[in-house]
Design a protein around this motif. Structure first.
Motif, PDB file in Angstrom:
ATOM      1  N   GLU A 168       0.817  -1.222   0.000  1.00  0.00           N
ATOM      2  CA  GLU A 168       0.000   0.000   0.000  1.00  0.00           C
ATOM      3  C   GLU A 168       0.848   1.268   0.000  1.00  0.00           C
ATOM      4  O   GLU A 168       0.577   2.214  -0.759  1.00  0.00           O
ATOM      5  CB  GLU A 168      -0.943   0.009   1.209  1.00  0.00           C
ATOM      6  CG  GLU A 168      -2.060  -1.017   1.161  1.00  0.00           C
ATOM      7  CD  GLU A 168      -1.578  -2.398   1.595  1.00  0.00           C
ATOM      8  OE1 GLU A 168      -0.406  -2.494   2.040  1.00  0.00           O
ATOM      9  OE2 GLU A 168      -2.358  -3.362   1.482  1.00  0.00           O
ATOM     10  N   GLU A 169       1.907   1.293   0.842  1.00  0.00           N
ATOM     11  CA  GLU A 169       2.718   2.505   0.939  1.00  0.00           C
ATOM     12  C   GLU A 169       3.459   2.778  -0.360  1.00  0.00           C
ATOM     13  O   GLU A 169       3.531   3.926  -0.819  1.00  0.00           O
ATOM     14  CB  GLU A 169       3.712   2.376   2.097  1.00  0.00           C
ATOM     15  CG  GLU A 169       3.054   2.328   3.474  1.00  0.00           C
ATOM     16  CD  GLU A 169       4.078   2.234   4.588  1.00  0.00           C
ATOM     17  OE1 GLU A 169       5.101   2.940   4.505  1.00  0.00           O
ATOM     18  OE2 GLU A 169       3.863   1.471   5.528  1.00  0.00           O
ATOM     19  N   GLU A 170       4.023   1.724  -0.963  1.00  0.00           N
ATOM     20  CA  GLU A 170       4.731   1.909  -2.229  1.00  0.00           C
ATOM     21  C   GLU A 170       3.780   2.376  -3.340  1.00  0.00           C
ATOM     22  O   GLU A 170       4.141   3.243  -4.148  1.00  0.00           O
ATOM     23  CB  GLU A 170       5.399   0.600  -2.663  1.00  0.00           C
ATOM     24  CG  GLU A 170       6.653   0.247  -1.869  1.00  0.00           C
ATOM     25  CD  GLU A 170       6.338  -0.647  -0.691  1.00  0.00           C
ATOM     26  OE1 GLU A 170       7.273  -1.225  -0.129  1.00  0.00           O
ATOM     27  OE2 GLU A 170       5.154  -0.762  -0.334  1.00  0.00           O
ATOM     28  N   GLU A 171       2.582   1.799  -3.369  1.00  0.00           N
ATOM     29  CA  GLU A 171       1.610   2.192  -4.387  1.00  0.00           C
ATOM     30  C   GLU A 171       1.184   3.649  -4.223  1.00  0.00           C
ATOM     31  O   GLU A 171       1.040   4.387  -5.213  1.00  0.00           O
ATOM     32  CB  GLU A 171       0.385   1.272  -4.309  1.00  0.00           C
ATOM     33  CG  GLU A 171       0.672  -0.155  -4.784  1.00  0.00           C
ATOM     34  CD  GLU A 171      -0.504  -1.079  -4.543  1.00  0.00           C
ATOM     35  OE1 GLU A 171      -1.499  -0.620  -3.931  1.00  0.00           O
ATOM     36  OE2 GLU A 171      -0.437  -2.252  -4.953  1.00  0.00           O
ATOM     37  N   ALA A 172       1.007   4.065  -2.982  1.00  0.00           N
ATOM     38  CA  ALA A 172       0.637   5.461  -2.727  1.00  0.00           C
ATOM     39  C   ALA A 172       1.750   6.405  -3.162  1.00  0.00           C
ATOM     40  O   ALA A 172       1.497   7.457  -3.772  1.00  0.00           O
ATOM     41  CB  ALA A 172       0.324   5.658  -1.248  1.00  0.00           C
ATOM     42  N   ALA A 173       3.007   6.034  -2.857  1.00  0.00           N
ATOM     43  CA  ALA A 173       4.146   6.865  -3.255  1.00  0.00           C
ATOM     44  C   ALA A 173       4.275   6.927  -4.768  1.00  0.00           C
ATOM     45  O   ALA A 173       4.587   7.986  -5.333  1.00  0.00           O
ATOM     46  CB  ALA A 173       5.429   6.318  -2.630  1.00  0.00           C
ATOM     47  N   ALA A 174       4.013   5.792  -5.437  1.00  0.00           N
ATOM     48  CA  ALA A 174       4.086   5.769  -6.904  1.00  0.00           C
ATOM     49  C   ALA A 174       3.018   6.669  -7.517  1.00  0.00           C
ATOM     50  O   ALA A 174       3.277   7.372  -8.504  1.00  0.00           O
ATOM     51  CB  ALA A 174       3.935   4.337  -7.408  1.00  0.00           C
ATOM     52  N   GLY A 177       4.010  10.171  -7.689  1.00  0.00           N
ATOM     53  CA  GLY A 177       5.079  10.513  -8.618  1.00  0.00           C
ATOM     54  C   GLY A 177       6.472  10.114  -8.186  1.00  0.00           C
ATOM     55  O   GLY A 177       7.449  10.458  -8.854  1.00  0.00           O
ATOM     56  N   ALA A 178       6.609   9.380  -7.084  1.00  0.00           N
ATOM     57  CA  ALA A 178       7.937   8.965  -6.620  1.00  0.00           C
ATOM     58  C   ALA A 178       8.492   7.875  -7.528  1.00  0.00           C
ATOM     59  O   ALA A 178       7.750   7.002  -7.998  1.00  0.00           O
ATOM     60  CB  ALA A 178       7.854   8.466  -5.179  1.00  0.00           C
ATOM     61  N   GLY A 179       9.790   7.923  -7.771  1.00  0.00           N
ATOM     62  CA  GLY A 179      10.445   6.908  -8.596  1.00  0.00           C
ATOM     63  C   GLY A 179      10.750   5.657  -7.806  1.00  0.00           C
ATOM     64  O   GLY A 179      10.638   5.626  -6.574  1.00  0.00           O
ATOM     65  N   GLY A 180      11.160   4.595  -8.526  1.00  0.00           N
ATOM     66  CA  GLY A 180      11.423   3.316  -7.875  1.00  0.00           C
ATOM     67  C   GLY A 180      12.522   3.375  -6.836  1.00  0.00           C
ATOM     68  O   GLY A 180      12.384   2.824  -5.738  1.00  0.00           O
ATOM     69  N   ILE A 181      13.622   4.082  -7.149  1.00  0.00           N
ATOM     70  CA  ILE A 181      14.738   4.173  -6.204  1.00  0.00           C
ATOM     71  C   ILE A 181      14.325   4.960  -4.972  1.00  0.00           C
ATOM     72  O   ILE A 181      14.649   4.596  -3.831  1.00  0.00           O
ATOM     73  CB  ILE A 181      15.956   4.833  -6.889  1.00  0.00           C
ATOM     74  CG1 ILE A 181      16.460   3.949  -8.029  1.00  0.00           C
ATOM     75  CG2 ILE A 181      17.070   5.071  -5.870  1.00  0.00           C
ATOM     76  CD1 ILE A 181      17.608   4.541  -8.816  1.00  0.00           C
ATOM     77  N   THR A 182      13.577   6.038  -5.170  1.00  0.00           N
ATOM     78  CA  THR A 182      13.109   6.853  -4.043  1.00  0.00           C
ATOM     79  C   THR A 182      12.174   6.051  -3.152  1.00  0.00           C
ATOM     80  O   THR A 182      12.252   6.123  -1.918  1.00  0.00           O
ATOM     81  CB  THR A 182      12.391   8.109  -4.549  1.00  0.00           C
ATOM     82  OG1 THR A 182      13.269   8.846  -5.385  1.00  0.00           O
ATOM     83  CG2 THR A 182      11.931   8.970  -3.386  1.00  0.00           C
ATOM     84  N   ILE A 183      11.279   5.291  -3.764  1.00  0.00           N
ATOM     85  CA  ILE A 183      10.349   4.464  -2.996  1.00  0.00           C
ATOM     86  C   ILE A 183      11.097   3.441  -2.154  1.00  0.00           C
ATOM     87  O   ILE A 183      10.802   3.258  -0.966  1.00  0.00           O
ATOM     88  CB  ILE A 183       9.351   3.755  -3.947  1.00  0.00           C
ATOM     89  CG1 ILE A 183       8.422   4.777  -4.587  1.00  0.00           C
ATOM     90  CG2 ILE A 183       8.538   2.703  -3.186  1.00  0.00           C
ATOM     91  CD1 ILE A 183       7.522   4.198  -5.663  1.00  0.00           C
ATOM     92  N   PHE A 184      12.088   2.800  -2.772  1.00  0.00           N
ATOM     93  CA  PHE A 184      12.848   1.796  -2.026  1.00  0.00           C
ATOM     94  C   PHE A 184      13.631   2.436  -0.884  1.00  0.00           C
ATOM     95  O   PHE A 184      13.648   1.918   0.238  1.00  0.00           O
ATOM     96  CB  PHE A 184      13.802   1.063  -2.963  1.00  0.00           C
ATOM     97  CG  PHE A 184      14.670   0.051  -2.262  1.00  0.00           C
ATOM     98  CD1 PHE A 184      14.175  -1.192  -1.941  1.00  0.00           C
ATOM     99  CD2 PHE A 184      15.987   0.367  -1.916  1.00  0.00           C
ATOM    100  CE1 PHE A 184      14.960  -2.126  -1.281  1.00  0.00           C
ATOM    101  CE2 PHE A 184      16.780  -0.554  -1.258  1.00  0.00           C
ATOM    102  CZ  PHE A 184      16.272  -1.804  -0.942  1.00  0.00           C
ATOM    103  N   ARG A 185      14.273   3.574  -1.165  1.00  0.00           N
ATOM    104  CA  ARG A 185      15.153   4.200  -0.173  1.00  0.00           C
ATOM    105  C   ARG A 185      14.386   4.800   0.998  1.00  0.00           C
ATOM    106  O   ARG A 185      14.816   4.681   2.148  1.00  0.00           O
ATOM    107  CB  ARG A 185      15.989   5.283  -0.864  1.00  0.00           C
ATOM    108  CG  ARG A 185      16.997   5.983   0.037  1.00  0.00           C
ATOM    109  CD  ARG A 185      17.959   6.815  -0.787  1.00  0.00           C
ATOM    110  NE  ARG A 185      17.262   7.726  -1.670  1.00  0.00           N
ATOM    111  CZ  ARG A 185      16.873   8.955  -1.301  1.00  0.00           C
ATOM    112  NH1 ARG A 185      17.118   9.397  -0.083  1.00  0.00           N
ATOM    113  NH2 ARG A 185      16.271   9.750  -2.168  1.00  0.00           N
ATOM    114  N   LYS A 186      13.238   5.413   0.732  1.00  0.00           N
ATOM    115  CA  LYS A 186      12.534   6.143   1.788  1.00  0.00           C
ATOM    116  C   LYS A 186      11.371   5.371   2.415  1.00  0.00           C
ATOM    117  O   LYS A 186      10.947   5.707   3.527  1.00  0.00           O
ATOM    118  CB  LYS A 186      12.018   7.477   1.240  1.00  0.00           C
ATOM    119  CG  LYS A 186      13.135   8.444   0.885  1.00  0.00           C
ATOM    120  CD  LYS A 186      12.578   9.822   0.544  1.00  0.00           C
ATOM    121  CE  LYS A 186      13.694  10.813   0.299  1.00  0.00           C
ATOM    122  NZ  LYS A 186      13.182  12.180  -0.005  1.00  0.00           N
TER     123      LYS A 186
END
Length: 273
Positions: A168-174, A177-186
């Motif tokens: 859920e959190e990754e999908e919301a970040a995506a 507009g967050a990129g894949g690296i940003t999603i993984f890192r933060k």
């Protein structure tokens, strides 16, 4: 009620006593024997054994194989855990099963598999020889065997944590507009960092102590392909018992360092939770 409490205390005492007895017999007593035997002939003999050129060479090869195996398995572990937990695709169960193969296969069998794959009887051997690449009875074979036996450790620590986290959190970040690296890192990594570190610790411990697969592929070339466990075996077979125990004490010290790191990680992660 009083009799039940007395009975539970007796059972508790018996279980604690059996646990302590087991630890003393299986862990503390062998460690005591290693330490006393390694110092049996005094410090000079001990220092001479652990600073011998073959011991130093075996130590460096052990550390080299461990570092490379942990680094590559860390990269693979993150990719594999991310793929299995965050995406739906055909063959996911097959991939999960393949990751577990190194755990189920005997290390000696794994060594024989690589020996048949890259040895003289392999169809690949002429091509490897033409390219001046030597795997069997050489350092690359040691590294390859170490990577294989430590293959699942990091991914297996990450997969349960990532599954519990959900998407859920990754999908919301995506969606924001967050990129894949940003999603993984933060978002993703803060949730898995302690499992990640714990997996590295386990992978390191397993890599340093590997014997079976490495023994098959090494050729037991002193100063070239011998890791510390293999060097201990050679010394023991030559009836050099005190040097063998002295070299074993290096592995014990490395194991204790890893245990301390693991305890620290568990303590910090427990406090943060």
């Amino acid at each position: 009620m009083h009799e039940e409490k007395v009975g539970s205390k007796i059972v508790k005492g018996i279980l604690i006593g059996l646990s302590i007895l087991f630890l003393v017999v299986m862990l503390l007593f062998p460690l005591f024997i290693i330490i006393t035997e390694s110092l049996k002939n005094g410090w000079n003999t001990y220092i001479k054994a652990v600073t011998d050129k073959y011991t130093v060479s075996a130590l460096w090869l052990t550390l080299k194989a461990t570092v490379i195996a942990v680094a590559l398995n860390t990269i693979f572990g993150i990719f594999a855990a991310w793929t299995i937990t965050k995406f739906h695709f055909k063959g996911k169960k097959i991939l999960t099963t393949l990751i577990d193969i190194p755990v189920t296969v005997s290390p000696i069998i794994a060594g024989l598999i690589f020996l048949l794959t890259f040895g003289r009887q392999s169809f690949l051997y002429p091509y490897l020889q033409a390219a001046n690449i030597k795997i069997v009875f050489a350092v690359p074979g040691i590294i390859l065997a170490t990577i294989f036996v430590t293959f699942p450790f990091i991914s297996r620590e990450l997969i349960p944590v990532l599954e519990a986290q959900g998407t859920e959190e990754e999908e919301a970040a995506a969606l924001m507009g967050a990129g894949g690296i940003t999603i993984f890192r933060k978002i993703t990594f803060p949730h898995i960092k302690w499992a990640f570190i714990y997996g590295i610790v386990l992978c390191t411990a397993r890599a340093m102590g590997e014997f079976g697969a490495v023994s098959v592929l090494s050729g037991h070339l002193r100063g070239v392909t011998n890791t510390l466990p293999l060097h201990v075996e050679i010394l023991f077979n030559e009836f050099q018992y005190v040097p063998a125990f002295a070299v074993s004490s290096i592995l014990v010290m490395l194991a204790l360092i890893i245990l301390v790191i693991r305890s620290v990680v568990e303590h910090i992660s427990g406090k943060e939770e």
